[in-house]
Motif scaffolding. Structure first.
Motif, PDB file in Angstrom:
ATOM      1  N   GLU A 111       0.815  -1.222   0.000  1.00 50.78           N
ATOM      2  CA  GLU A 111       0.000   0.000   0.000  1.00 50.78           C
ATOM      3  C   GLU A 111       0.846   1.267   0.000  1.00 50.78           C
ATOM      4  OE1 GLU A 111       0.507  -0.880   4.444  1.00 50.78           O
ATOM      5  OE2 GLU A 111       0.314  -2.011   2.583  1.00 50.78           O
ATOM      6  N   TRP A 116      -1.577   2.509  -8.365  1.00 47.95           N
ATOM      7  CA  TRP A 116      -2.066   1.184  -8.723  1.00 47.95           C
ATOM      8  C   TRP A 116      -1.095   0.498  -9.685  1.00 47.95           C
ATOM      9  CZ3 TRP A 116      -4.823  -2.854  -7.643  1.00 47.95           C
ATOM     10  CH2 TRP A 116      -5.315  -3.704  -8.640  1.00 47.95           C
ATOM     11  N   GLN A 119       1.668  -1.022  -7.748  1.00 43.30           N
ATOM     12  CA  GLN A 119       1.188  -2.192  -7.023  1.00 43.30           C
ATOM     13  C   GLN A 119       1.051  -3.394  -7.944  1.00 43.30           C
ATOM     14  OE1 GLN A 119      -2.263  -0.200  -5.424  1.00 43.30           O
ATOM     15  NE2 GLN A 119      -1.301   0.151  -3.434  1.00 43.30           N
ATOM     16  N   LEU A 191      -5.664  -0.648  -0.371  1.00 37.31           N
ATOM     17  CA  LEU A 191      -6.275  -1.643  -1.244  1.00 37.31           C
ATOM     18  C   LEU A 191      -7.473  -2.282  -0.550  1.00 37.31           C
ATOM     19  CD1 LEU A 191      -2.874  -3.137  -2.238  1.00 37.31           C
ATOM     20  CD2 LEU A 191      -4.502  -2.336  -3.946  1.00 37.31           C
ATOM     21  N   GLU A 195      -9.386  -5.615  -5.141  1.00 40.40           N
ATOM     22  CA  GLU A 195      -8.131  -5.261  -5.798  1.00 40.40           C
ATOM     23  C   GLU A 195      -7.027  -6.269  -5.472  1.00 40.40           C
ATOM     24  OE1 GLU A 195      -8.274  -0.455  -6.448  1.00 40.40           O
ATOM     25  OE2 GLU A 195      -7.631  -1.189  -4.485  1.00 40.40           O
TER      26      GLU A 195
END
Length: 223
Positions: A111, A116, A119, A191, A195
């Motif tokens: 996180e 995104w 990630q 998240l 996700e």
């Protein structure tokens, strides 16, 4: 007063509520671990964004042939023969070949990657370099934001949250340094379960609950 302090202390305080949750999560993780690995096998573990102190009470350190590699942006001080520290980037682990680790572990790191896209990169690298994985993150929708211990802080405008962090003691009964507060506000992207499932599509979800609500989510492919 000490009860209130421990309640809102960060999880590196062993008496904090966060530490108690982490200890239970670690026990459940290790139970899964020992279902998958023999104690006599050579085992390589990559801890992405980890610190040696996290493993101080771990049963894994009793294994005769285990190596735990800590991957961080900066070198970690190591004083245990079963640890090794390497400097690297969680979104690009090209220094490691495919399936080069028996297990990739990460606790409350994914996180902190700003976007995104980052990630997604970290998740792909974890799946590539690790045969097994156990990746934990706080749940975006848990009412108390995990990093600040302020209810619903994740929904507040960032300038307002910066004010609360630096000008009041609402966060863990202390004021934050302005630079540290801004760094956290910039880097944290929480998240949710959906996700995490998208990032780790073939994984199971270990859901850590408090009063019926999901506090954190761990994606794993341990049987």
């Amino acid at each position: 007063m000490s009860f209130i302090t421990n309640l809102f202390s960060p999880s590196d305080n062993p008496e904090s509520l966060g530490a108690k949750f982490r200890n239970q999560r670690q026990k459940d993780f290790e139970d899964l671990f020992f279902l998958n690995f023999s104690k006599d096998d050579p085992i390589r573990v990559l801890d992405v964004g980890g610190a040696a102190y996290f493993w101080n009470t771990s049963r894994l350190l009793s294994l005769p042939n285990i190596e735990i590699i800590l991957l961080n942006l900066d070198q970690e001080e190591i004083d245990h023969p079963k640890f090794r520290s390497v400097v690297g980037d969680a979104t690009n682990m090209s220094e490691f070949s495919d399936n080069s680790f028996d297990l990739v572990f990460s606790n409350s790191v994914i996180e902190h990657l700003y976007t995104w896209e980052n990630q997604q990169k970290m998740a792909k690298e974890i799946i590539r370099v690790g045969k097994k994985h156990f990746i934990q993150t706080p749940n975006r929708y848990f009412p108390v934001e995990a990093h600040y211990a302020i209810p619903f802080a994740q929904y507040a405008p960032k300038p307002l949250l910066h004010f609360f962090l630096t000008k009041t003691k609402l966060s863990r009964l202390q004021k934050w340094d302005a630079k540290d507060a801004q760094q956290y506000l910039d880097e944290i992207r929480l998240l949710d379960q959906e996700e995490m499932q998208r990032l780790f599509p073939n994984s199971k979800m270990y859901l850590e609950k408090f009063m019926g609500m999901i506090k954190s989510i761990s994606a794993h492919n341990l049987s």
